[in-house]
Design a protein around this motif. Structure first.
Motif, mmCIF file in Angstrom:
data_model
loop_
_atom_site.group_PDB
_atom_site.id
_atom_site.type_symbol
_atom_site.label_atom_id
_atom_site.label_comp_id
_atom_site.label_asym_id
_atom_site.label_seq_id
_atom_site.Cartn_x
_atom_site.Cartn_y
_atom_site.Cartn_z
ATOM 1 N N TYR A 39 56.159 -86.117 31.396
ATOM 2 C CA TYR A 39 55.009 -85.316 31.129
ATOM 3 C C TYR A 39 54.933 -84.713 29.604
ATOM 4 N N PHE A 40 53.678 -84.947 29.108
ATOM 5 C CA PHE A 40 53.902 -84.634 27.741
ATOM 6 C C PHE A 40 52.474 -83.645 27.599
ATOM 7 N N ILE A 41 52.557 -82.836 26.529
ATOM 8 C CA ILE A 41 51.591 -81.985 25.876
ATOM 9 C C ILE A 41 51.148 -82.676 24.880
ATOM 10 N N ALA A 42 49.825 -82.831 24.834
ATOM 11 C CA ALA A 42 49.176 -83.725 23.924
ATOM 12 C C ALA A 42 48.648 -82.917 22.907
ATOM 13 N N ASP A 43 49.425 -82.538 21.901
ATOM 14 C CA ASP A 43 48.747 -81.716 20.781
ATOM 15 C C ASP A 43 48.181 -82.351 19.848
ATOM 16 N N TRP A 44 48.352 -83.597 19.724
ATOM 17 C CA TRP A 44 47.611 -84.481 18.769
ATOM 18 C C TRP A 44 46.221 -84.599 19.253
ATOM 19 N N HIS A 45 46.117 -84.767 20.630
ATOM 20 C CA HIS A 45 45.092 -85.050 21.271
ATOM 21 C C HIS A 45 43.924 -83.798 21.116
ATOM 22 N N ALA A 46 45.017 -82.714 21.139
ATOM 23 C CA ALA A 46 43.872 -81.447 21.169
ATOM 24 C C ALA A 46 43.035 -81.383 19.674
ATOM 25 N N LEU A 47 43.974 -81.949 18.505
ATOM 26 C CA LEU A 47 43.105 -81.971 17.431
ATOM 27 C C LEU A 47 41.982 -82.929 17.321
ATOM 28 N N THR A 48 41.791 -84.056 18.074
ATOM 29 C CA THR A 48 40.934 -84.930 17.989
ATOM 30 C C THR A 48 39.384 -84.344 18.020
ATOM 31 N N SER A 49 39.419 -83.256 19.059
ATOM 32 C CA SER A 49 38.229 -82.541 19.219
ATOM 33 C C SER A 49 38.205 -81.158 18.540
ATOM 34 N N ASP A 50 39.433 -80.544 18.407
ATOM 35 C CA ASP A 50 39.476 -79.231 18.080
ATOM 36 C C ASP A 50 40.024 -79.028 16.629
ATOM 37 N N TRP A 51 39.889 -80.062 16.059
ATOM 38 C CA TRP A 51 40.645 -80.189 14.658
ATOM 39 C C TRP A 51 40.080 -78.798 13.591
ATOM 40 N N ALA A 52 38.945 -78.402 13.717
ATOM 41 C CA ALA A 52 38.438 -77.347 13.027
ATOM 42 C C ALA A 52 39.104 -75.836 13.189
ATOM 43 N N ASP A 53 39.634 -75.919 14.333
ATOM 44 C CA ASP A 53 40.262 -74.520 14.741
ATOM 45 C C ASP A 53 41.544 -74.584 15.544
ATOM 46 N N THR A 54 42.647 -74.799 14.801
ATOM 47 C CA THR A 54 43.827 -75.236 15.366
ATOM 48 C C THR A 54 44.866 -73.795 15.627
ATOM 49 N N THR A 55 44.144 -72.781 15.466
ATOM 50 C CA THR A 55 44.997 -71.407 15.511
ATOM 51 C C THR A 55 45.840 -71.148 16.817
ATOM 52 N N ARG A 56 45.397 -71.836 18.109
ATOM 53 C CA ARG A 56 45.576 -71.496 19.264
ATOM 54 C C ARG A 56 46.564 -72.804 19.941
ATOM 55 N N VAL A 57 46.869 -73.828 19.105
ATOM 56 C CA VAL A 57 47.353 -75.059 19.776
ATOM 57 C C VAL A 57 48.730 -74.661 20.139
ATOM 58 N N ARG A 58 49.384 -73.915 19.351
ATOM 59 C CA ARG A 58 50.949 -73.651 19.547
ATOM 60 C C ARG A 58 50.895 -72.845 20.776
ATOM 61 N N GLU A 59 50.324 -71.623 21.008
ATOM 62 C CA GLU A 59 50.129 -70.758 21.834
ATOM 63 C C GLU A 59 49.854 -71.359 23.293
ATOM 64 N N PHE A 60 48.916 -72.376 23.302
ATOM 65 C CA PHE A 60 48.566 -73.000 24.457
ATOM 66 C C PHE A 60 49.509 -73.840 24.866
ATOM 67 N N THR A 61 50.252 -74.590 24.085
ATOM 68 C CA THR A 61 51.443 -75.437 24.214
ATOM 69 C C THR A 61 52.490 -74.684 25.038
ATOM 70 N N GLU A 62 52.782 -73.442 24.353
ATOM 71 C CA GLU A 62 53.993 -72.590 24.929
ATOM 72 C C GLU A 62 53.577 -72.512 26.363
ATOM 73 N N GLU A 63 52.359 -71.723 26.569
ATOM 74 C CA GLU A 63 51.665 -71.413 27.820
ATOM 75 C C GLU A 63 51.586 -72.300 28.902
ATOM 76 N N MET A 64 51.382 -73.721 28.681
ATOM 77 C CA MET A 64 51.581 -74.894 29.418
ATOM 78 C C MET A 64 52.846 -75.014 29.821
ATOM 79 N N VAL A 65 53.803 -75.079 29.248
ATOM 80 C CA VAL A 65 55.347 -75.285 29.498
ATOM 81 C C VAL A 65 55.600 -74.116 30.593
#
Ligand code: SF4
Length: 333
Positions: A39-65
């Motif tokens: 099971y993987f958290i697709a943080d690079w995939h998050a960038l494909t659509s949300d590249w202009a605002d990456t401020t919450r990628v880390r937070e959402f990654t942690e919350e998902m775990v």
């Protein structure tokens, strides 16, 4: 007998809601017992659509775990990792980009659809165009045998299979063509406004919401829209609140009674909302307690991801090294 390897990933672009809970998450819980589950958290995939605002990628990654583990995924029984911690994926995607005709990506149905429908983000970037190719690499880099998919995602998986065949034809039969595991259809969970529950509609009840947040959201839920007065008979079959209540109530007799008294106009929506909120808060109580406990452990989520990446890397390194050799860009003559 060795178990087949299954893989699934999630983009960390928001919190998990009840739609996820009754959909993929229940499948993931079953799969960790039946498969060698990755099971993987697709943080690079998050960038494909949300590249202009990456401020919450880390937070959402942690919350998902935290959500995953509190829901019952066990890092000892499955491999939980972050896509960017396994950079071999990017190298494999690069090789795939050499063998994949651009026309294959242009015809992916969801690409066209999203370019037309999503208006609040710029999806004209190369990363978004080639995300199915990155997906193909995600699946193949761990030599996954099966991928759980809904019917609507079958074209994506077929594209992965085509890319793998093309690579194997060019360089030698090595990579595994993944098979579709048609995921058991989860319950359709309506959002607070009656449409499908979706983060982008702003109608979600998140599984990590506090009891107060849940109660407030349930209070604001749409019910049978034709039922204007308490004295009007209602139709529970088209009432979004009742649909969720059926999923979370511990007592089928209580559900039958709400159904009956709604149809005969003997009970009101306000009382039903109160009961449903109480049942939903209770339904998630064990999950919430476990989540709080995990969140209180400093660095818990990052430790899970680090350990998962360490488990995945022997596989991914071997795959990428073999691919280098097959493509003949290794150093071994
Ligand atoms: S009484 Fe209950 S089931 Fe009937 S419309 Fe109101 S909330 Fe829905």
């Amino acid at each position: 007998m060795t178990r087949k390897r299954a893989l699934t990933g999630y983009r960390p672009t928001g919190k998990l809601h009840l739609g996820h809970w009754f959909g993929n998450l229940q499948n993931m819980l079953t799969m960790q017992n039946e498969y060698d589950a990755f099971y993987f958290i697709a943080d690079w995939h998050a960038l494909t659509s949300d590249w202009a605002d990456t401020t919450r990628v880390r937070e959402f990654t942690e919350e998902m775990v935290l959500d995953w583990c509190a829901a019952g995924l066990d890092p000892a029984r499955c491999t939980i990792y972050r896509q960017s911690d396994v950079p071999e994926v990017a190298e494999l995607a690069l090789y795939f980009s050499m063998v994949t005709p651009m026309s294959w990506l242009e015809r992916v149905p969801s690409y066209k659809e999203q370019r037309e429908q999503v208006t609040d983000k710029d999806l004209g970037n190369l990363g978004f165009f080639m995300y199915p190719l990155l997906q193909a690499a995600d699946i193949t880099i761990v030599l996954a045998d099966v991928v759980p998919v809904g019917e609507d995602q079958l074209p994506h998986l077929e594209l992965t299979r085509e890319i793998v065949r093309r690579f194997n034809n060019a360089y030698g039969e090595y990579l595994v063509e993944p098979a579709a595991l048609i995921a058991k259809q989860g319950a359709r969970v309506p959002g607070t406004d009656g449409r499908k529950m979706s983060k982008s509609y702003g109608n979600s009840i998140f599984i990590s919401d506090s009891p107060d947040e849940i109660t407030a959201k349930v209070r604001g839920m749409i019910t049978d829209p034709a039922r204007k007065l308490k004295t009007d008979p209602g139709d529970p079959d088209i009432c979004p609140l009742h649909q969720i209540h059926k999923l979370v109530s511990p007592d089928p007799a209580d559900i039958a009674e709400w159904d009956r008294c709604c149809r005969s106009a003997e009970c009101g929506c306000v009382a039903h909302k109160q009961k449903m909120a109480t049942d939903l808060v209770e339904y998630l109580a064990e999950f919430r307690a476990r989540r709080e406990e995990l969140a209180a452990r400093p660095g818990f989520a990052w430790e899970v991801l680090e350990a998962g990446a360490a488990k995945a890397r022997p596989v991914t390194s071997e795959v990428v090294e073999t691919c280098r050799r097959l493509v003949r860009i290794d150093n071994n003559g």
